[in-house]
Design a protein around this motif. Structure first.
Motif, mmCIF file in Angstrom:
data_model
loop_
_atom_site.group_PDB
_atom_site.id
_atom_site.type_symbol
_atom_site.label_atom_id
_atom_site.label_comp_id
_atom_site.label_asym_id
_atom_site.label_seq_id
_atom_site.Cartn_x
_atom_site.Cartn_y
_atom_site.Cartn_z
ATOM 1 N N GLY A 1 1.102 -1.281 0.688
ATOM 2 C CA GLY A 1 0.100 0.255 0.164
ATOM 3 C C GLY A 1 0.956 1.234 -0.187
ATOM 4 N N VAL A 2 1.913 1.441 0.940
ATOM 5 C CA VAL A 2 2.695 2.026 1.001
ATOM 6 C C VAL A 2 4.216 2.690 0.135
ATOM 7 C CG1 VAL A 2 3.995 3.933 2.097
ATOM 8 C CG2 VAL A 2 2.020 3.214 3.045
ATOM 9 N N GLN B 1 -3.673 3.169 -4.755
ATOM 10 C CA GLN B 1 -4.230 4.464 -5.561
ATOM 11 C C GLN B 1 -4.701 3.890 -6.631
ATOM 12 O OE1 GLN B 1 -0.832 6.081 -7.086
ATOM 13 N NE2 GLN B 1 -0.177 4.495 -8.576
ATOM 14 N N ASP B 2 -5.184 2.905 -6.775
ATOM 15 C CA ASP B 2 -6.375 2.333 -7.787
ATOM 16 C C ASP B 2 -7.142 1.471 -7.142
ATOM 17 O OD1 ASP B 2 -4.278 3.394 -9.497
ATOM 18 O OD2 ASP B 2 -3.108 1.223 -10.106
ATOM 19 N N ILE B 3 -7.397 1.761 -5.939
ATOM 20 C CA ILE B 3 -8.238 0.706 -5.095
ATOM 21 C C ILE B 3 -8.715 1.352 -4.032
ATOM 22 C CG2 ILE B 3 -8.785 -1.454 -4.327
ATOM 23 C CD1 ILE B 3 -6.307 -2.275 -5.311
ATOM 24 N N ILE C 1 -7.907 -6.557 4.340
ATOM 25 C CA ILE C 1 -7.984 -6.534 5.355
ATOM 26 C C ILE C 1 -9.126 -7.909 4.557
ATOM 27 C CG2 ILE C 1 -9.263 -6.807 7.857
ATOM 28 C CD1 ILE C 1 -6.682 -5.529 8.263
ATOM 29 N N THR C 2 -9.418 -7.726 4.221
ATOM 30 C CA THR C 2 -10.895 -8.912 4.119
ATOM 31 C C THR C 2 -9.829 -9.972 2.960
ATOM 32 O OG1 THR C 2 -12.833 -6.928 3.432
ATOM 33 C CG2 THR C 2 -12.857 -9.536 2.840
ATOM 34 N N GLY C 3 -9.143 -9.634 2.079
ATOM 35 C CA GLY C 3 -8.275 -10.337 1.496
ATOM 36 C C GLY C 3 -7.372 -11.426 2.209
ATOM 37 N N ILE C 4 -6.298 -10.438 3.388
ATOM 38 C CA ILE C 4 -5.618 -11.093 4.655
ATOM 39 C C ILE C 4 -6.688 -12.086 5.187
ATOM 40 C CG2 ILE C 4 -3.960 -11.126 6.381
ATOM 41 C CD1 ILE C 4 -3.286 -10.646 3.491
ATOM 42 N N ALA D 1 -4.701 -11.072 -3.050
ATOM 43 C CA ALA D 1 -5.330 -10.877 -1.746
ATOM 44 C C ALA D 1 -4.617 -9.721 -1.123
ATOM 45 C CB ALA D 1 -4.051 -12.112 -0.464
ATOM 46 N N MET D 2 -3.053 -8.768 -1.858
ATOM 47 C CA MET D 2 -2.935 -7.285 -2.125
ATOM 48 C C MET D 2 -3.008 -6.797 -2.843
ATOM 49 S SD MET D 2 -0.620 -9.696 0.198
ATOM 50 C CE MET D 2 0.199 -10.126 -1.297
ATOM 51 N N TRP D 3 -3.873 -7.167 -4.069
ATOM 52 C CA TRP D 3 -3.559 -6.380 -4.902
ATOM 53 C C TRP D 3 -5.012 -7.101 -5.491
ATOM 54 C CZ3 TRP D 3 -3.404 -9.180 -9.813
ATOM 55 C CH2 TRP D 3 -2.546 -10.189 -9.524
ATOM 56 N N SER D 4 -5.072 -5.869 -7.067
ATOM 57 C CA SER D 4 -6.422 -6.423 -7.593
ATOM 58 C C SER D 4 -6.321 -7.192 -9.296
ATOM 59 C CB SER D 4 -6.887 -4.919 -7.795
ATOM 60 O OG SER D 4 -7.736 -4.818 -8.549
#
Length: 312
Positions: free
Chosen positions: A97-98, A104-106, A114-117, A233-236
Motif C-alpha cells: 500500500g505504501v 492508489q488504484d483501489i 484486510i478482507t483479503g488477508i 490478496a494484496m492487489w487487484s
C-alpha cells in the motif's frame, strides 16, 4: 455377528494372508464363513461416512480442544488468533500500500486488504494443519481405532472456529472505515461455507500426502506464499486485467484461482465499493465447483489409503 481377527484367536492375520494352498485355503474359507475379516481393513465408502458421522462429537471436541490449547502458553492467549492476520495485514499494507503504492488504484484499500488477508489466512492455515493431521498425531492413530479422516476434518473445523473469532475483528475494522451492514453481508455465509468445504478437501489431500512424506510440511509454506501472491490478496486482479499487460488466458487463470474466487466473494459481500463488475464471470458457479471437486475428491482420495495410516 461379524467380528474382526483381533477378536478371535482361531485364525491369525498371517494365516489368512499367506498364499492360497491346502489347509490355508480351507482356513480362509472357514474364516469368511464365520464373518471374520482382516483387522484394520478399509471399510466401504458409505460405511466410512457412517463411522465419521457417529464420531461427529469427537471431531467437534477435538477441534475445540486444539483451538483452546493453540495459544495456551502465550500471555495474550486467544488474542493472537486475531492479532496474527492483523499484523500480517499491517506488513503487507506497508509494502504494497505504501512502498509500492498499490492503493492508489483501489478504493477502500484498507478494507480491501484486510478482507483479503483474513480470507487467505483461513485457507492457508487449514491446509497447513492438514499436512500435520496424521504425521503430527501418530500416537493417537496407532493407539486407537477410528476413521482417520476425523483428524484433518477436525483441524479444518478448528480453523473455521478461529475464523469466526477473527471475523469480529474484521467487522470492527470495516466499521472504522465506513463499511456498515447491508443486505450483501448475508452473502458472506454461503461464501465461507463453500470456502470451508474447499479447505477441508485440500486438507484431506495434504494429510494423505504428508502421512507418507512428512517433508511436504516443510515445503508447503513456500508453495502457499506463492499461491497468496497470485491470488490478489494484496492487489487487484481486475485492475491488472484492465491494464492489458497480461494475455487473456493468464487473467482467466488468475481469476479462476480458487483462493482468488473466495476472496472476491467476501470483498463483494462486505465492501460497498467492490461491485459486481469486479467479479469474474460465473463466480458463484466457480466457488461451488471448486468446493465440490476439492471436498468430494479429497475425501475419496484420503479414504482410499485409510488402512495405511500409522504404519511404518
Amino acid at each position: 455377528m461379524p467380528c474382526t481377527l483381533a477378536e478371535s484367536d482361531l485364525v491369525t492375520t498371517e494365516t489368512l494372508t499367506k498364499p492360497d494352498s491346502g489347509p490355508q485355503e480351507d482356513l480362509r474359507a472357514l474364516a469368511l464363513r464365520h464373518g471374520l475379516s482382516v483387522s484394520g481393513a478399509r471399510p466401504s465408502l458409505p460405511a466410512y461416512v457412517g463411522q465419521l458421522w457417529s464420531r461427529r462429537g469427537f471431531i467437534a471436541a477435538f477441534a475445540t480442544a486444539r483451538l483452546t490449547a493453540q495459544y495456551s502458553h502465550a500471555k495474550l492467549g486467544q488474542v493472537w488468533q486475531v492479532m496474527t492476520p492483523l499484523l500480517n495485514a499491517a506488513v503487507y499494507y506497508l509494502i504494497f500500500g505504501v512502498l509500492m503504492n498499490v492503493q492508489q488504484d483501489i478504493p477502500d484499500y484498507v478494507p480491501f486488504l484486510i478482507t483479503g488477508i483474513f480470507v487467505w489466512t483461513f485457507t492457508s492455515q487449514s491446509i497447513m494443519t492438514g499436512t500435520r493431521a496424521i504425521s503430527g498425531n501418530l500416537g493417537l492413530v496407532r493407539a486407537l481405532h477410528f476413521p482417520r479422516a476425523s483428524l484433518p476434518l477436525a483441524l479444518a473445523l478448528q480453523q473455521l472456529q478461529q475464523l469466526a473469532l477473527s471475523l469480529c475483528a474484521l467487522v470492527a475494522i470495516l466499521f472504522c472505515f465506513g463499511e456498515f451492514p447491508r443486505w450483501s453481508w448475508l452473502l458472506a455465509a454461503p461464501a465461507l461455507l463453500l470456502q470451508a468445504l474447499f479447505n477441508a478437501g485440500v486438507a484431506l489431500v495434504m494429510a494423505r500426502l504428508a502421512a507418507r512424506t512428512p517433508d511436504i510440511a516443510q515445503l508447503m509454506p513456500f508453495l502457499l506464499r506463492t499461491w497468496m501472491y497470485v491470488s490478489g490478496a494484496m492487489w487487484s486482479i481486475q485492475h491488472l486485467a484492465r491494464s492489458g499487460r497480461l494475455p487473456d488466458t493468464v487473467i482467466t487463470l488468475l481469476q479462476g484461482n480458487p483462493a482468488a474466487v473466495y476472496i472476491d466473494l467476501m470483498r463483494f459481500a462486505l465492501i460497498e465499493s467492490y461491485t459486481a463488475e469486479l467479479l469474474p464471470p460465473h463466480v458463484w458457479a466457480l466457488a461451488a465447483g471448486w468446493a465440490l471437486v476439492a471436498f468430494v475428491g479429497g475425501f475419496i482420495y484420503f479414504w482410499k489409503a485409510e488402512e495405511t495410516y500409522g504404519r511404518g
